[in-house]
Design a protein around this motif. Structure first.
Motif, PDB file in Angstrom:
ATOM      1  N   ILE A 142       1.018  -1.255   0.001  1.00 28.25           N
ATOM      2  CA  ILE A 142      -0.075  -0.108   0.000  1.00 28.25           C
ATOM      3  C   ILE A 142       0.980   1.170  -0.033  1.00 28.25           C
ATOM      4  CG2 ILE A 142      -0.362   0.425   2.555  1.00 28.25           C
ATOM      5  CD1 ILE A 142      -3.175   0.919   2.081  1.00 28.25           C
ATOM      6  N   SER A 143       1.993   1.157   0.599  1.00 24.42           N
ATOM      7  CA  SER A 143       2.959   2.431   0.494  1.00 24.42           C
ATOM      8  C   SER A 143       3.257   2.728  -0.781  1.00 24.42           C
ATOM      9  CB  SER A 143       4.232   2.073   1.423  1.00 24.42           C
ATOM     10  OG  SER A 143       5.090   1.090   0.777  1.00 24.42           O
ATOM     11  N   GLN A 144       3.393   2.090  -1.785  1.00 21.37           N
ATOM     12  CA  GLN A 144       3.656   2.065  -3.391  1.00 21.37           C
ATOM     13  C   GLN A 144       2.502   2.955  -3.628  1.00 21.37           C
ATOM     14  OE1 GLN A 144       4.498  -1.394  -5.580  1.00 21.37           O
ATOM     15  NE2 GLN A 144       5.338  -0.102  -7.337  1.00 21.37           N
ATOM     16  N   VAL A 145       1.233   2.664  -3.477  1.00 22.48           N
ATOM     17  CA  VAL A 145       0.123   3.258  -4.050  1.00 22.48           C
ATOM     18  C   VAL A 145       0.015   4.723  -3.254  1.00 22.48           C
ATOM     19  CG1 VAL A 145      -2.520   2.877  -4.036  1.00 22.48           C
ATOM     20  CG2 VAL A 145      -1.157   1.005  -4.343  1.00 22.48           C
ATOM     21  N   LEU A 146       0.153   4.554  -2.085  1.00 19.84           N
ATOM     22  CA  LEU A 146       0.031   5.925  -1.428  1.00 19.84           C
ATOM     23  C   LEU A 146       0.977   7.061  -2.014  1.00 19.84           C
ATOM     24  CD1 LEU A 146      -0.379   5.045   2.162  1.00 19.84           C
ATOM     25  CD2 LEU A 146      -2.294   5.640   0.571  1.00 19.84           C
ATOM     26  N   ARG A 147       2.154   6.444  -2.313  1.00 20.91           N
ATOM     27  CA  ARG A 147       3.251   7.511  -3.022  1.00 20.91           C
ATOM     28  C   ARG A 147       2.577   7.855  -4.378  1.00 20.91           C
ATOM     29  NH1 ARG A 147       7.030   3.715  -0.858  1.00 20.91           N
ATOM     30  NH2 ARG A 147       7.209   3.052  -3.251  1.00 20.91           N
ATOM     31  N   GLY A 148       1.982   6.947  -5.224  1.00 22.31           N
ATOM     32  CA  GLY A 148       1.397   7.331  -6.488  1.00 22.31           C
ATOM     33  C   GLY A 148       0.353   8.230  -6.333  1.00 22.31           C
ATOM     34  N   ILE A 149      -0.518   7.997  -5.438  1.00 23.67           N
ATOM     35  CA  ILE A 149      -1.477   8.989  -5.109  1.00 23.67           C
ATOM     36  C   ILE A 149      -1.018  10.300  -5.028  1.00 23.67           C
ATOM     37  CG2 ILE A 149      -3.436   9.887  -3.687  1.00 23.67           C
ATOM     38  CD1 ILE A 149      -3.948   6.882  -3.170  1.00 23.67           C
ATOM     39  N   ASP A 150       0.035  10.314  -3.996  1.00 19.56           N
ATOM     40  CA  ASP A 150       0.759  11.827  -3.632  1.00 19.56           C
ATOM     41  C   ASP A 150       1.402  12.583  -4.923  1.00 19.56           C
ATOM     42  OD1 ASP A 150       0.334  11.766  -1.153  1.00 19.56           O
ATOM     43  OD2 ASP A 150       2.310  10.663  -0.766  1.00 19.56           O
ATOM     44  N   ALA A 151       1.716  11.625  -5.937  1.00 20.18           N
ATOM     45  CA  ALA A 151       2.402  12.182  -7.137  1.00 20.18           C
ATOM     46  C   ALA A 151       1.526  12.575  -8.089  1.00 20.18           C
ATOM     47  CB  ALA A 151       3.373  10.862  -8.034  1.00 20.18           C
ATOM     48  N   ALA A 152       0.192  11.726  -8.198  1.00 19.27           N
ATOM     49  CA  ALA A 152      -0.557  12.057  -9.021  1.00 19.27           C
ATOM     50  C   ALA A 152      -1.273  13.688  -8.858  1.00 19.27           C
ATOM     51  CB  ALA A 152      -1.831  11.120  -9.066  1.00 19.27           C
ATOM     52  N   GLN A 153      -1.769  13.808  -7.383  1.00 15.73           N
ATOM     53  CA  GLN A 153      -2.156  15.039  -6.973  1.00 15.73           C
ATOM     54  C   GLN A 153      -1.113  15.977  -7.235  1.00 15.73           C
ATOM     55  OE1 GLN A 153      -3.646  14.054  -3.119  1.00 15.73           O
ATOM     56  NE2 GLN A 153      -5.701  14.252  -3.614  1.00 15.73           N
ATOM     57  N   GLU A 154       0.208  15.850  -7.124  1.00 18.48           N
ATOM     58  CA  GLU A 154       1.195  16.837  -7.236  1.00 18.48           C
ATOM     59  C   GLU A 154       1.351  17.455  -8.559  1.00 18.48           C
ATOM     60  OE1 GLU A 154       4.591  15.233  -5.492  1.00 18.48           O
ATOM     61  OE2 GLU A 154       3.757  15.383  -3.172  1.00 18.48           O
ATOM     62  N   ALA A 155       0.972  16.317  -9.397  1.00 18.00           N
ATOM     63  CA  ALA A 155       1.210  16.517 -10.856  1.00 18.00           C
ATOM     64  C   ALA A 155      -0.061  17.165 -11.556  1.00 18.00           C
ATOM     65  CB  ALA A 155       1.054  15.418 -11.547  1.00 18.00           C
ATOM     66  N   GLY A 156      -1.159  17.468 -10.577  1.00 18.28           N
ATOM     67  CA  GLY A 156      -2.366  18.057 -11.046  1.00 18.28           C
ATOM     68  C   GLY A 156      -3.424  17.249 -11.559  1.00 18.28           C
ATOM     69  N   LEU A 157      -3.413  15.932 -11.405  1.00 21.97           N
ATOM     70  CA  LEU A 157      -4.281  14.939 -11.693  1.00 21.97           C
ATOM     71  C   LEU A 157      -5.316  14.740 -10.566  1.00 21.97           C
ATOM     72  CD1 LEU A 157      -2.242  11.979 -13.177  1.00 21.97           C
ATOM     73  CD2 LEU A 157      -3.387  13.771 -14.339  1.00 21.97           C
ATOM     74  N   ARG A 158      -6.646  14.814 -11.015  1.00 22.42           N
ATOM     75  CA  ARG A 158      -7.839  14.628 -10.265  1.00 22.42           C
ATOM     76  C   ARG A 158      -7.854  13.140  -9.959  1.00 22.42           C
ATOM     77  NH1 ARG A 158     -10.376  17.169  -6.203  1.00 22.42           N
ATOM     78  NH2 ARG A 158     -12.539  16.064  -5.843  1.00 22.42           N
ATOM     79  N   VAL A 159      -7.919  12.781  -8.628  1.00 21.49           N
ATOM     80  CA  VAL A 159      -8.029  11.184  -8.076  1.00 21.49           C
ATOM     81  C   VAL A 159      -9.412  10.956  -7.647  1.00 21.49           C
ATOM     82  CG1 VAL A 159      -6.880   9.602  -6.698  1.00 21.49           C
ATOM     83  CG2 VAL A 159      -5.450  11.401  -7.754  1.00 21.49           C
ATOM     84  N   LYS A 160      -9.879  10.037  -8.295  1.00 19.81           N
ATOM     85  CA  LYS A 160     -11.030   9.353  -7.733  1.00 19.81           C
ATOM     86  C   LYS A 160     -10.646   7.737  -7.335  1.00 19.81           C
ATOM     87  CE  LYS A 160     -14.638   8.302 -10.139  1.00 19.81           C
ATOM     88  NZ  LYS A 160     -14.949   6.727 -10.133  1.00 19.81           N
ATOM     89  N   ILE A 161     -11.283   7.507  -6.205  1.00 21.16           N
ATOM     90  CA  ILE A 161     -10.866   6.115  -5.527  1.00 21.16           C
ATOM     91  C   ILE A 161     -11.918   5.120  -5.838  1.00 21.16           C
ATOM     92  CG2 ILE A 161     -10.641   4.974  -3.503  1.00 21.16           C
ATOM     93  CD1 ILE A 161      -8.114   6.659  -4.215  1.00 21.16           C
ATOM     94  N   ASN A 162     -11.923   4.039  -6.604  1.00 21.06           N
ATOM     95  CA  ASN A 162     -12.714   2.898  -6.750  1.00 21.06           C
ATOM     96  C   ASN A 162     -12.650   1.917  -5.704  1.00 21.06           C
ATOM     97  OD1 ASN A 162     -13.948   4.587  -8.983  1.00 21.06           O
ATOM     98  ND2 ASN A 162     -12.777   3.143 -10.346  1.00 21.06           N
ATOM     99  N   ALA A 163     -13.807   1.447  -5.045  1.00 17.61           N
ATOM    100  CA  ALA A 163     -13.577   0.528  -4.141  1.00 17.61           C
ATOM    101  C   ALA A 163     -14.590  -0.733  -4.445  1.00 17.61           C
ATOM    102  CB  ALA A 163     -13.661   0.860  -2.721  1.00 17.61           C
TER     103      ALA A 163
END
Length: 335
Positions: A142-163
């Motif tokens: 999960i740490s890898q995914v959380l870093r990916g979310i951080d990177a996406a938001q820093e890049a300006g991407l809007r993130v939606k979580i699908n569960a």
């Protein structure tokens, strides 16, 4: 622009979901077997063929292109494809280029995705508990995914979580997931587990958590306001008044959303599935690779396939048995 793609039930098909690979670096229990046998690489469409295929769909009126897998970002040189698709955004024929990902590779690619015109991504994440995440993904961290979310938001991407809503697994995280998403300024969509793959009927029935029940529980703590907006997919949305965030519900089991279906799915081998919940498909790889009759052959094959699009799927858990089960894995059709 050619005549748009209209199915037999007068629905305009303007949304294409494209699986660019059946491979993934996770093995989520509802999506794949632990020891998967993947397709030979020679069967997959090349990146150049994917470009030609998607460009043909865009020429026929597709305005939204979602890239899926497997995990799309594990495909070698996949950013070449995204860079190529940007031309359709630049000329205005494509309104949106986006992707669904497990987030594992976003730390590497988020900035480049933004440069290619991607503005939002869906990240599949069923739990924020490290131990449970490792269990459901089998191989994931999960740490890898959380870093990916951080990177996406820093890049300006809007993130939606699908569960995926899984009884006995993430029921206890209903509120904590909502609050975590709200704290990160992310919307969220819950998805009912669908009977796909060869994991066994009993497994899926045991996993099934109705979103009607989920929504009732959510409403016990929050004020939910129904929204009319659509994102181009099957989700129905509410706004949580206390936080302002959107929560979506994709309910193939408890509410058949087929009446407004505007999408088809292309596999990484060039098979077009007109419905996620039906086995019928049309092989587009053959006309794509047959150069004798030119581009018109592929366009004619696509139009013929759209004429076969069914009214809806047959998923059904209501009789305590899994009816309408699909033999193919979700990773084959595209998430």
């Amino acid at each position: 622009m050619n005549t748009p793609l209209i199915d037999p039930f007068h629905r305009a098909v303007n949304y294409l979901r494209v699986s660019v690979t059946d491979r993934c670096d996770f093995r989520c229990v509802y999506c794949m077997s632990e020891n998967m046998t993947f397709l030979p690489k020679k069967e997959l469409l090349t990146l150049e063929e994917l470009d030609r295929m998607c460009s043909t769909f865009v020429r026929l009126g597709v305005e939204k292109l979602r890239i899926t897998g497997g995990e799309p970002l594990v495909r070698r040189e996949i950013m070449t494809f995204f860079r190529s698709m940007k031309r359709h955004l630049d000329n205005g024929h494509l309104k949106e280029l986006t992707l669904t990902t497990n987030g594992s590779q976003l730390e590497r690619f988020a900035g480049e995705l933004f440069d290619c015109g991607v503005r939002r991504v869906n990240i599949s994440l069923d739990t924020i508990d490290e131990e449970k995440f490792a269990k459901i993904t089998r191989w994931g961290r999960i740490s890898q995914v959380l870093r990916g979310i951080d990177a996406a938001q820093e890049a300006g991407l809007r993130v939606k979580i699908n569960a995926v809503a899984l009884k006995g697994f993430n029921e206890d995280e209903l509120f904590s997931l909502a609050e975590w998403c709200s704290s990160r300024d992310m919307d969220m969509t819950w998805i009912e587990v669908m009977p796909m793959g060869d994991l066994g009927n009993e497994d899926r029935l045991d996993q099934y958590w109705s979103l009607s029940d989920l929504r009732t529980r959510l409403a016990s703590r929050y004020t939910l306001a129904d929204l009319d907006e659509r994102s181009g997919g099957p989700a129905r949305y509410v706004r949580i008044e206390e936080t302002g965030q959107k929560i979506g519900f994709i309910t193939p089991m408890t509410h058949n959303f087929c009446e407004s279906c505007n999408r088809v799915r292309l596999t990484c081998t060039g098979q077009l599935f007109m419905c996620l919940g039906q086995e019928d498909m049309v092989d587009l790889r053959a006309p794509l690779r047959d150069n004798r009759k030119g581009q018109g052959q592929l366009e004619a094959a696509i139009r013929a396939a759209i004429k076969l699009k069914p009214k809806g799927h047959d998923f059904d858990y209501s009789r305590q048995a899994v009816d309408g089960q699909m033999s193919r894995h979700m990773s084959h059709t595209g998430g």
